[in-house]
Design a protein around this motif. Sequence first.
Motif, short mmCIF file in Angstrom:
data_model
loop_
_atom_site.label_atom_id
_atom_site.label_comp_id
_atom_site.label_asym_id
_atom_site.label_seq_id
_atom_site.Cartn_x
_atom_site.Cartn_y
_atom_site.Cartn_z
N TYR A 31 0.89 -1.08 0.03
CA TYR A 31 -0.08 0.05 -0.21
C TYR A 31 0.32 1.03 0.01
N HIS A 32 1.95 1.38 1.21
CA HIS A 32 3.14 2.46 0.66
C HIS A 32 3.69 2.64 -0.32
N LYS A 33 4.04 1.19 -0.58
CA LYS A 33 4.97 1.45 -1.97
C LYS A 33 4.16 2.26 -3.01
N LEU A 34 2.88 1.88 -3.64
CA LEU A 34 1.95 1.82 -4.52
C LEU A 34 1.76 3.47 -4.41
N SER A 60 11.72 1.72 -3.39
CA SER A 60 12.42 1.24 -4.21
C SER A 60 12.44 -0.34 -3.48
N TYR A 61 12.12 -1.46 -4.58
CA TYR A 61 11.79 -2.87 -4.05
C TYR A 61 12.31 -2.77 -2.59
N ARG A 62 13.32 -2.62 -2.81
CA ARG A 62 14.56 -2.77 -1.19
C ARG A 62 13.76 -2.04 0.00
N GLY A 63 13.48 -1.06 -0.54
CA GLY A 63 12.38 -0.21 0.91
C GLY A 63 11.46 -0.53 1.16
N ALA A 64 10.63 -1.31 -0.12
CA ALA A 64 9.12 -2.23 0.55
C ALA A 64 10.07 -3.60 0.97
#
Length: 188
Positions: free
Chosen positions: A32-35, A47-51
Amino acid sequence: MSKVLTVWVCVFPAGVSSVTSLMSLAWVLASYHKLLRDSRDDKKSMSYRGAIIQVFWRLFTISSRVISFALFASIFQLYFGIFVLVHWCAMAFWIIHGGTDFCMSKWEEIIYNMVVGIIYIFCWFNVKEGRSRRRMTLYHCIVLLENAALTGFWYSSRNFSTDFYSLIMVCVVASSFALGIFFMCVYY
């Protein structure tokens, strides 16, 4: 032997289900936060690393919360219900007082804030535009104190001298929360 098998057959699926549910919840919050970040032109994409780091952050903080709830509720059922109700009211009031502007009407906004107050029983997410460091820090300090109090009340009701399991559970709650905060700091 059949008693051990019976316990294993009954407990193992519940444990797997609990772990899977916690992992799913952590993944949903991070997604949710990434989107949300990816959908805004004024914010840098996550980034995906952050996710993945955020998944660990959410997984460990929510796990410590759920375990402290389960421990406390196993002894103090009525007080647990009162605790959850008081926490929900305090969080809903805090959010309403913060002045969110998500809905069209005032009553819809109050209902929205009350629902977010329910979510705040388990985890924090930003519902208001702007800097969130102070609000997030205050929330996590409150949760730390609540987890410590709930686990402490549970632990004090146990037999200290013979119950090594109790000490392990206290350490699990504390280390899980500490790991969650560590991953939150790594994320930010």
